[in-house]
Design an enzyme around this catalytic site. Structure first.
Site, PDB file in Angstrom:
ATOM      1  N   GLY A 120       0.819  -1.199   0.000  1.00 61.06           N
ATOM      2  CA  GLY A 120       0.000   0.000   0.000  1.00 61.06           C
ATOM      3  C   GLY A 120       0.852   1.248   0.000  1.00 61.06           C
ATOM      4  N   PRO A 179       2.597   4.853   1.200  1.00 64.46           N
ATOM      5  CG  PRO A 179       4.550   5.977   0.624  1.00 64.46           C
ATOM      6  CD  PRO A 179       3.257   5.498   0.051  1.00 64.46           C
ATOM      7  N   GLY A 180       2.295   5.569   4.688  1.00 64.20           N
ATOM      8  CA  GLY A 180       1.447   6.219   5.688  1.00 64.20           C
ATOM      9  C   GLY A 180       0.102   5.584   5.894  1.00 64.20           C
ATOM     10  CB  THR A 190       5.115  -0.124  10.140  1.00 58.36           C
ATOM     11  OG1 THR A 190       5.842  -0.096   8.910  1.00 58.36           O
ATOM     12  CG2 THR A 190       6.067  -0.486  11.263  1.00 58.36           C
ATOM     13  CG  HIS A 202      -6.846  32.677 -10.013  1.00 56.15           C
ATOM     14  ND1 HIS A 202      -6.093  32.577 -11.155  1.00 56.15           N
ATOM     15  CD2 HIS A 202      -6.826  31.433  -9.445  1.00 56.15           C
ATOM     16  CE1 HIS A 202      -5.641  31.334 -11.284  1.00 56.15           C
ATOM     17  NE2 HIS A 202      -6.051  30.627 -10.237  1.00 56.15           N
ATOM     18  CD  GLU A 203      -7.917  30.853  -5.545  1.00 53.82           C
ATOM     19  OE1 GLU A 203      -8.596  29.810  -5.590  1.00 53.82           O
ATOM     20  OE2 GLU A 203      -6.714  30.888  -5.850  1.00 53.82           O
TER      21      GLU A 203
END
Length: 603
Positions: free
Chosen positions: A205, A207-208, A212, A426-427
């Site tokens: 999968g 990372p993160g 583990t 723009h936004e």
């Protein structure tokens, strides 16, 4: 406070120090040790000893105006001042004295041997031992001298460790691993029906996502020895030591069976053997030994191998075949429900307000991994402390999402009025194009506050639920939304700025994927023109077509983006009044919510 470690000195530093010490010994210590006591006598005594033939060696030092001489047995050294004596040479010849061209000072043979030979050898042996220790520490840490020995960490069941209840959002992976733990605890019910557990389970999968952590949860749940080792720890300086470590690890595991062996980042030793001349012999020998050990287990021996990687495509096929890694467990990015559960698990570690809506936070954090969600919760707690509160609020969590995505707000970034107005249009251009298209995610927030990532503003869209498939129309609408910012600049100001660079990059990437990977082009139909490499590490692509086809793809990409760009301009021209009104409102407020945006748009 963190300890500040002294930088490591280069090896040449120690050699220079050793040479300086030897030079000091030769030029200072040796002459000092070699020097014997010199007795000073008058000239009359010298004449008397000459006449009595009691002189062994003599040396006349005219520059120092002195005479050095020894007795007959050369056991004592005498010194006297020179006098005007014309018969001196004749008298010395008659006495049988031997003339020497060097200083008579001589050390005893034992002292000379010790200083000239024994002391330098001792120094170099000590230096060699020290240098070997330093070299091994740099090469392999404190266990580098334990050649061929496995330095795997051994865990047993612990009341304060990580358990399956601490892992959320990966129900399928937990189910697979829970079955393995149950087999180790109760092997009888599996043997009764003739079933045997997989010899190896491969967790794959991005990372993160918690590979583990799932392994640690197995260690916390299993009441059996748990061996943990990273793939990189098998890599050694010398060929053959990695294979020896593999043998030692499996020897320990067999002695303590039933047990679990976890190898993190197994791609460090499990890469495909390409057979090229000059390949990595150490890595291949280590892999061959691992293949042999895994295939050599007897049925139901009670030793199970867990391994984790985010590069499964790079593993050797002989390693991933059934009989070695029988089960492959994907640990993917969590869905909406999984993100909500992960947030609740990490929120137990901090104090949060009672009215926090984790479902909304999970929707805003679309695409986040478990590690990123943990970071979001921690950033919220840190923000609450900075503001002097005893608990984290909904606003803290929402702001922490923006911190993880776009960085912190830049306090010293002061835009001019013209730049602020351009960014506002723009936004709003992005938001307005998105709102006027069907099948687009609702606008959650619009801001023109600069961020440390370099963004001068951004528009956040949040889907209401899980979204696993995207239609051709949805992707085209997304491209149009990405071009909406540049389109607003063209409509209002008649010019363009550099603010759309990231929008252009994302729009081009989407358009190229539509043509080369998703089969959404009439000209190429369902033919893949690109292949994805490292799907869990960025998903880089490589071309699988000719140069002529590549030129045709580039042409189609330009046409597709240009078409959506023109559509965005048309939408903004049709809604010019709303564009001006919302942009002025955003210019004054700097940050507006999706509800405020929609209320003005629908007024």
């Amino acid at each position: 406070m963190n300890e500040v470690k002294t930088p490591k000195k280069p090896l040449i530093y120690y050699y220079v120090i050793a040479m300086l010490v030897l030079l000091l010994i030769n030029f200072l210590l040796v002459p000092w040790l070699a020097q014997r006591e010199i007795l000073e006598v008058d000239y009359g005594t010298f004449i008397t000893m000459t006449n009595e033939k009691q002189i062994g060696q003599v040396e006349v030092q005219e520059q120092e105006n002195q005479i050095l001489f020894t007795n007959k047995d050369n056991t004592a050294i005498y010194k006297t001042g020179m006098m005007d004596d014309p018969l001196l040479t004749e008298r010395l010849y008659e006495s049988g004295a031997k003339f020497s061209g060097e200083i008579i000072e001589q050390a005893s043979p034992l002292v000379t041997f010790l200083v000239s030979w024994v002391l330098p050898i001792v120094i170099f042996i000590g230096l060699g031992q020290y240098m070997t220790k330093k070299l091994m520490q740099r090469a392999g840490g404190p266990n580098a001298m334990s050649f061929g020995k496995s330095n795997a960490k051994i865990y047993v069941k612990s009341s304060d460790g990580i358990h399956f209840s601490d892992v959320a959002g990966e129900d399928e992976a937990k189910e697979n691993l829970t079955e393995i733990v149950d087999y180790l605890h109760n092997p009888g019910k599996y043997k009764e029906i003739g079933a045997s557990m997989p010899k190896g389970v491969l967790l794959v999968g991005p990372p993160g996502t918690g590979k583990t952590m799932l392994a640690k949860a197995v260690a916390g749940e299993a009441n059996v020895p748990f061996f943990s080792m990273s793939g990189s720890e098998f890599v050694e300086m010398f060929v053959g030591l990695g294979a020896s470590k593999v043998r030692d690890l499996f020897k320990q595991a067999k002695e303590k069976a039933p047990c679990i062996v976890f190898i993190d980042e197994i791609d460090a030793i499990g890469k495909k053997r390409d057979g090229r001349v000059g390949g990595n012999d150490e890595q291949e020998q280590t892999l061959n030994q691992l293949l042999t050990e895994m295939d050599g287990f007897e049925g139901n021996s009670g030793v199970i191998i867990l391994a984790a990687t985010n590069r499964p495509e790079s593993l050797d096929p002989a390693l991933t075949r059934p009989g070695r890694f029988d089960r492959r467990v994907p640990v993917e990015l969590p869905d909406l429900k999984g993100r909500e559960e992960i947030l609740k698990v990490h929120a137990k570690k901090i104090k949060v307000a009672d009215d926090v809506d984790f479902s909304k936070i999970a929707r805003m954090a679309s695409g986040a991994s478990g590690a990123e969600l943990a970071n979001i919760v921690n950033e919220a707690a840190l923000r609450a402390v900075r503001d002097g509160r005893k608990y984290a609020t909904q606003a803290d969590l929402e702001e922490s999402i923006e911190v993880v995505i776009a960085g912190y707000q830049k306090k010293n970034a002061i835009l001019t009025d013209k730049e602020k107005m351009i960014v506002s249009y723009h936004e709003v251009g992005h938001a307005l194009v998105a709102a006027k298209q069907s099948n687009s995610a609702p606008v959650q927030k619009i801001t023109i506050v600069p961020r440390t990532s370099g963004a001068l503003g951004y528009t956040m869209q949040v889907d209401e639920g899980n979204h696993y498939l995207m239609s051709k129309e949805e992707i085209e609408n997304k491209i149009a939304t990405l071009t909406g910012g540049r389109a607003a600049e063209e409509v209002i100001f008649g010019s363009v700025t550099t603010g759309a660079s990231n929008d252009i990059e994302q729009a081009t990437k989407l358009a190229r994927s539509m043509i080369t990977r998703y089969g959404m082009s009439d000209d190429f139909d369902m033919v893949a023109m690109e292949t994805v490499n490292n799907q869990y590490l960025g998903g880089d692509t490589s071309l699988a077509c000719s140069a002529q086809t590549q030129a045709e793809i580039d042409k189609k990409v330009v046409e597709l983006v240009k078409k959506q760009h023109e559509k965005a301009i048309q939408i903004l021209l049709e809604n010019r009044e709303k564009l001006d009104e919302i942009a002025r409102y955003l210019y004054d407020k700097e940050t507006i919510t999706g509800e405020e945006f929609m209320s003005i748009l629908n007024a």
